[in-house]
Motif scaffolding. Structure first.
Motif, PDB file in Angstrom:
ATOM      1  N   LEU A 448       0.812  -1.213   0.000  1.00 29.16           N
ATOM      2  CA  LEU A 448       0.000   0.000   0.000  1.00 29.16           C
ATOM      3  C   LEU A 448       0.851   1.272   0.000  1.00 29.16           C
ATOM      4  CD1 LEU A 448      -2.717  -1.159   2.557  1.00 29.16           C
ATOM      5  CD2 LEU A 448      -3.014  -0.892   0.091  1.00 29.16           C
ATOM      6  N   GLY A 449       2.158   1.109   0.129  1.00 22.38           N
ATOM      7  CA  GLY A 449       3.054   2.269   0.114  1.00 22.38           C
ATOM      8  C   GLY A 449       2.852   3.195   1.300  1.00 22.38           C
ATOM      9  N   LEU A 450       2.559   2.625   2.467  1.00 25.79           N
ATOM     10  CA  LEU A 450       2.246   3.431   3.644  1.00 25.79           C
ATOM     11  C   LEU A 450       3.521   3.710   4.442  1.00 25.79           C
ATOM     12  CD1 LEU A 450      -1.004   1.580   4.722  1.00 25.79           C
ATOM     13  CD2 LEU A 450      -0.846   3.818   3.618  1.00 25.79           C
ATOM     14  N   PRO A 451       3.851   4.973   4.682  1.00 31.46           N
ATOM     15  CA  PRO A 451       5.081   5.321   5.407  1.00 31.46           C
ATOM     16  C   PRO A 451       4.910   5.182   6.913  1.00 31.46           C
ATOM     17  CG  PRO A 451       3.935   7.314   4.788  1.00 31.46           C
ATOM     18  CD  PRO A 451       3.117   6.173   4.215  1.00 31.46           C
ATOM     19  N   VAL A 452       4.722   3.953   7.363  1.00 28.28           N
ATOM     20  CA  VAL A 452       4.439   3.679   8.766  1.00 28.28           C
ATOM     21  C   VAL A 452       5.721   3.246   9.481  1.00 28.28           C
ATOM     22  CG1 VAL A 452       3.181   2.158  10.352  1.00 28.28           C
ATOM     23  CG2 VAL A 452       2.049   3.035   8.298  1.00 28.28           C
ATOM     24  N   PRO A 453       6.150   3.966  10.509  1.00 22.51           N
ATOM     25  CA  PRO A 453       7.249   3.465  11.331  1.00 22.51           C
ATOM     26  C   PRO A 453       6.749   2.300  12.197  1.00 22.51           C
ATOM     27  CG  PRO A 453       6.819   5.810  11.741  1.00 22.51           C
ATOM     28  CD  PRO A 453       5.678   5.280  10.963  1.00 22.51           C
ATOM     29  N   ALA A 488      16.404  -7.505   8.225  1.00 23.96           N
ATOM     30  CA  ALA A 488      16.598  -8.203   6.949  1.00 23.96           C
ATOM     31  C   ALA A 488      15.267  -8.705   6.390  1.00 23.96           C
ATOM     32  CB  ALA A 488      17.568  -9.370   7.132  1.00 23.96           C
ATOM     33  N   ILE A 489      14.398  -9.193   7.265  1.00 21.31           N
ATOM     34  CA  ILE A 489      13.070  -9.640   6.819  1.00 21.31           C
ATOM     35  C   ILE A 489      12.289  -8.468   6.235  1.00 21.31           C
ATOM     36  CG2 ILE A 489      10.837 -10.517   7.622  1.00 21.31           C
ATOM     37  CD1 ILE A 489      12.361 -12.252   9.616  1.00 21.31           C
ATOM     38  N   ALA A 490      12.351  -7.321   6.919  1.00 26.18           N
ATOM     39  CA  ALA A 490      11.651  -6.138   6.417  1.00 26.18           C
ATOM     40  C   ALA A 490      12.148  -5.773   5.025  1.00 26.18           C
ATOM     41  CB  ALA A 490      11.835  -4.967   7.376  1.00 26.18           C
ATOM     42  N   HIS A 496      11.758  -0.772   4.481  1.00 27.73           N
ATOM     43  CA  HIS A 496      13.061  -0.403   5.007  1.00 27.73           C
ATOM     44  C   HIS A 496      13.271  -1.136   6.330  1.00 27.73           C
ATOM     45  CE1 HIS A 496      13.526   2.709   1.999  1.00 27.73           C
ATOM     46  NE2 HIS A 496      12.405   3.294   2.383  1.00 27.73           N
ATOM     47  N   GLY A 497      14.490  -1.581   6.594  1.00 31.29           N
ATOM     48  CA  GLY A 497      14.796  -2.273   7.837  1.00 31.29           C
ATOM     49  C   GLY A 497      16.002  -1.653   8.511  1.00 31.29           C
ATOM     50  N   LEU A 498      15.851  -1.283   9.785  1.00 31.89           N
ATOM     51  CA  LEU A 498      16.915  -0.636  10.531  1.00 31.89           C
ATOM     52  C   LEU A 498      17.090  -1.321  11.885  1.00 31.89           C
ATOM     53  CD1 LEU A 498      15.814   3.079   9.944  1.00 31.89           C
ATOM     54  CD2 LEU A 498      17.538   1.811   8.643  1.00 31.89           C
ATOM     55  N   ARG A 499      18.268  -1.145  12.485  1.00 33.78           N
ATOM     56  CA  ARG A 499      18.551  -1.706  13.797  1.00 33.78           C
ATOM     57  C   ARG A 499      19.138  -0.628  14.696  1.00 33.78           C
ATOM     58  NH1 ARG A 499      20.813  -4.765   9.916  1.00 33.78           N
ATOM     59  NH2 ARG A 499      19.991  -6.867   9.548  1.00 33.78           N
ATOM     60  N   THR A 500      18.803  -0.719  15.985  1.00 33.20           N
ATOM     61  CA  THR A 500      19.432   0.160  16.967  1.00 33.20           C
ATOM     62  C   THR A 500      19.332  -0.502  18.329  1.00 33.20           C
ATOM     63  OG1 THR A 500      19.506   2.395  17.891  1.00 33.20           O
ATOM     64  CG2 THR A 500      17.336   1.476  17.492  1.00 33.20           C
ATOM     65  N   ALA A 516       9.204   8.551   4.384  1.00 32.99           N
ATOM     66  CA  ALA A 516       9.712   7.513   3.482  1.00 32.99           C
ATOM     67  C   ALA A 516       8.638   7.134   2.465  1.00 32.99           C
ATOM     68  CB  ALA A 516      10.153   6.284   4.272  1.00 32.99           C
ATOM     69  N   ASP A 517       9.027   6.335   1.499  1.00 29.82           N
ATOM     70  CA  ASP A 517       8.097   5.901   0.452  1.00 29.82           C
ATOM     71  C   ASP A 517       7.478   4.549   0.752  1.00 29.82           C
ATOM     72  OD1 ASP A 517      10.422   4.458   0.246  1.00 29.82           O
ATOM     73  OD2 ASP A 517      10.550   4.567  -1.944  1.00 29.82           O
ATOM     74  N   ARG A 518       7.705   4.040   1.949  1.00 33.25           N
ATOM     75  CA  ARG A 518       7.224   2.707   2.323  1.00 33.25           C
ATOM     76  C   ARG A 518       7.379   2.575   3.844  1.00 33.25           C
ATOM     77  NH1 ARG A 518      12.095  -0.146  -0.894  1.00 33.25           N
ATOM     78  NH2 ARG A 518      11.720   1.725  -2.148  1.00 33.25           N
ATOM     79  N   PRO A 519       6.892   1.513   4.445  1.00 33.93           N
ATOM     80  CA  PRO A 519       7.074   1.365   5.889  1.00 33.93           C
ATOM     81  C   PRO A 519       8.544   1.149   6.260  1.00 33.93           C
ATOM     82  CG  PRO A 519       6.054  -0.597   4.959  1.00 33.93           C
ATOM     83  CD  PRO A 519       6.072   0.431   3.871  1.00 33.93           C
ATOM     84  N   THR A 520       8.867   1.490   7.488  1.00 35.65           N
ATOM     85  CA  THR A 520      10.219   1.309   8.022  1.00 35.65           C
ATOM     86  C   THR A 520      10.131   0.532   9.327  1.00 35.65           C
ATOM     87  OG1 THR A 520      10.982   3.408   7.079  1.00 35.65           O
ATOM     88  CG2 THR A 520      12.306   2.451   8.845  1.00 35.65           C
ATOM     89  N   LEU A 521      10.741  -0.629   9.366  1.00 38.29           N
ATOM     90  CA  LEU A 521      10.798  -1.409  10.600  1.00 38.29           C
ATOM     91  C   LEU A 521      12.095  -1.063  11.325  1.00 38.29           C
ATOM     92  CD1 LEU A 521       9.805  -5.035  11.296  1.00 38.29           C
ATOM     93  CD2 LEU A 521      12.060  -4.246  12.016  1.00 38.29           C
TER      94      LEU A 521
END
Length: 528
Positions: A448-453, A488-490, A496-500, A516-521
């Motif tokens: 759906l192209g939703l920029p959801v964190p 990596a799964i995201a 987008h997939g990030l770690r902290t 963003a143009d898509r969700p970010t995990l």
């Protein structure tokens, strides 16, 4: 061939949906529901396809929770419907208006055990045990009528889910009928005598307290105005969170479960409860009472439940609270100091369970606009964190199911919330255990192209159950689970997939994710 050339039972259902303002349905096409899908586009209805029917149900529940409009689920027969049953039961426990539509075995084969594809012994009977009502129709006209009755039921008292089963032969049955729309069913008017007694009781109180529940979400202005007139602090249940803006001087937050709030109620001389059953999921084995109790609810069966009323008003929340404002307080009072002390006591108590979840919520809150929607889950970061430490300016901005307490709700809830308020920011904050119940819905957000964190607090499995085992002297059993590489799964799903490992970093990461143009995990490693 156009859908008009196949005006059949499927059209009867879909045209009825469109006539009641439905523009979005959540579901998965299957062999037996194709005659419903045939007509959606022509009716101007958008089909959204989660990756599991349970996700479709949760998305519809959150759509209803955020928008106030009914959510609609379309399943196929058999496993499609049974997959959605947990979501239907959730909507019932949380008092949300959701319509579940499913095909059924052909007319005349009910309970025959013929070995038909997706055959269920009694699908409608099973759903009847979970929702307000379930109806198996016998004709296309009945199918249209059942949808109309569903929408009437959503305005008749406490909103709750319903189910309509349309046999596959009825879906294919030619139909030349017309749609009847349902007007709103008026709530009972508050009894004038009861209003007078309640208003006098509240006006004469020296230490009044207001509790607002999920039934007050559309009476925010009225509850706030009455609280200001009374000089009364306002606490909410989880489902009432934001009824009074949580930065308002009279707000005590979503604190009904806390003992500090319950002690304050018991010490007071008047308690007004608007739209809540005051159930165990609200009170966490506690009890709320006062010397005098005024209760307002649209459903008569709620008026004395768990806390008997001195004066009971069966009515729409906004109408009843507006009527109560007619009597001015007998004692001028400023409740802001009392509310501030109460809120401070409640926050101090909540911190005893919060751990690092307060810091995480503060960081996520700082990265979001004030009016953002937050979707949580049955995770410690939600019920020990977001409930108390993620302030809201208004109701219908928090998606969480405290009563049914389902796992796997957060991600699909973000789908429904995003479509309920297009263009408005939505974020997800949940634990790793909850995420793994519905990880596949990250693909839906991506499609759906939703920029959801999507912030995942990873504590290595089922921490709440581990804590409960420890409290009972049980060694950790089946609760410490390895976490896969979520970033990596995201990425593999197109997000987008990030770690902290730094909660403070979440503010900037969440703020960036909104553009963003898509969700970010964002995988927050909290395993320490």
């Amino acid at each position: 061939m156009s859908p008009a050339d196949h005006r059949n039972g499927g059209a009867a259902v879909v045209e009825s949906l469109a006539a009641h303002g439905v523009d979005t349905v959540f579901g998965i096409p299957g062999t037996h529901n194709l005659e419903l899908y045939r007509h959606l586009r022509a009716a101007g209805i958008r089909p959204v396809t989660p990756r599991h029917e349970q996700g479709a149900g949760y998305a519809a529940e959150a759509y209803a929770r955020v928008s106030g409009r009914p959510g609609v689920v379309v399943t196929t027969s058999g496993p499609g419907l049974t997959n959605a049953m947990t979501a239907a039961a959730t909507a019932h426990a949380e008092s949300q208006p959701v319509l579940v539509l499913s095909p059924g075995v052909p007319t005349g084969t009910e309970g025959a055990d013929l070995g038909l594809l997706h055959e269920v012994k009694d699908a409608s009977g099973a759903m009847q045990r979970l929702v307000r009502w379930s109806r198996r129709v016998r004709s296309a006209d009945e199918a249209a009528e059942a949808v109309t009755d569903a929408f009437a039921s959503f305005t008749a008292g406490r909103p709750r889910p319903v189910h309509v089963e349309v046999p596959v032969d009825v879906l294919e049955q030619a139909w030349t009928g017309t749609v009847r729309t349902a007007g709103p069913v008026a709530a009972p008017a508050p009894d004038p005598g009861a209003v007078r007694r309640a208003a006098e009781l509240l006006a004469g109180a020296r230490r009044p307290l207001v509790v607002a529940g999920g039934g007050a979400v559309d009476a925010a202005a009225e509850v706030t105005a009455l609280a200001e007139a009374l000089g009364a602090p306002v606490a909410t249940t989880v489902n009432g969170k934001g009824v009074v803006a949580e930065d308002h001087p009279l707000s005590a937050g979503a604190s009904v479960r806390l003992r500090a709030l319950q002690r304050e109620a018991a010490a007071g001389d008047a308690l007004l409860v608007v739209g809540s059953e005051l159930g165990d999921s609200d009170l966490w084995e506690g009890r709320i009472s006062a010397r005098a109790v005024v209760r307002v609810d649209v459903e008569a069966g709620q008026l004395h439940k768990n806390c008997p009323a001195t004066v009971a008003l069966q009515a729409d929340a906004a109408d009843a609270v507006r009527a109560l404002s007619a009597a001015p307080p007998a004692h001028p009072r400023d409740g802001t100091r009392r509310a501030a002390d109460l809120r401070a006591a409640c926050r101090e108590e909540a911190r005893a369970d919060a751990g690092g979840n307060e810091e995480v919520n503060a960081a996520v809150r700082a990265g979001l606009p004030a009016d953002a929607v937050l979707a949580g889950d049955s995770s410690q970061v939600t019920y020990f964190g977001s409930v108390h430490f993620f302030d809201l300016p208004a109701p219908r901005r928090f998606c969480y199911t405290p009563g049914y307490a389902t796992l796997g709700y957060g991600l699909p809830a973000a789908v429904g919330a995003s479509l309920a308020r297009p263009g408005h920011p939505v974020a997800v904050l949940l634990g790793d255990g909850a995420l793994m119940f519905s990880l596949q819905e990250l693909a839906t957000l991506t499609e759906l192209g939703l920029p959801v964190p999507v912030v995942v607090v990873d504590n290595g499995g089922y921490r709440e159950i581990r804590d409960q085992q420890a409290a009972r002297g049980i060694p950790p059993t089946a609760v410490d689970l390895p976490t896969p590489d979520l970033a990596a799964i995201a990425t593999a799903m197109g997000a987008h997939g990030l770690r902290t490992a730094d909660p403070a970093a979440l503010t900037a990461l969440v703020a960036d994710a909104l553009s963003a143009d898509r969700p970010t995990l964002v995988h927050l490693d909290a395993r320490h």
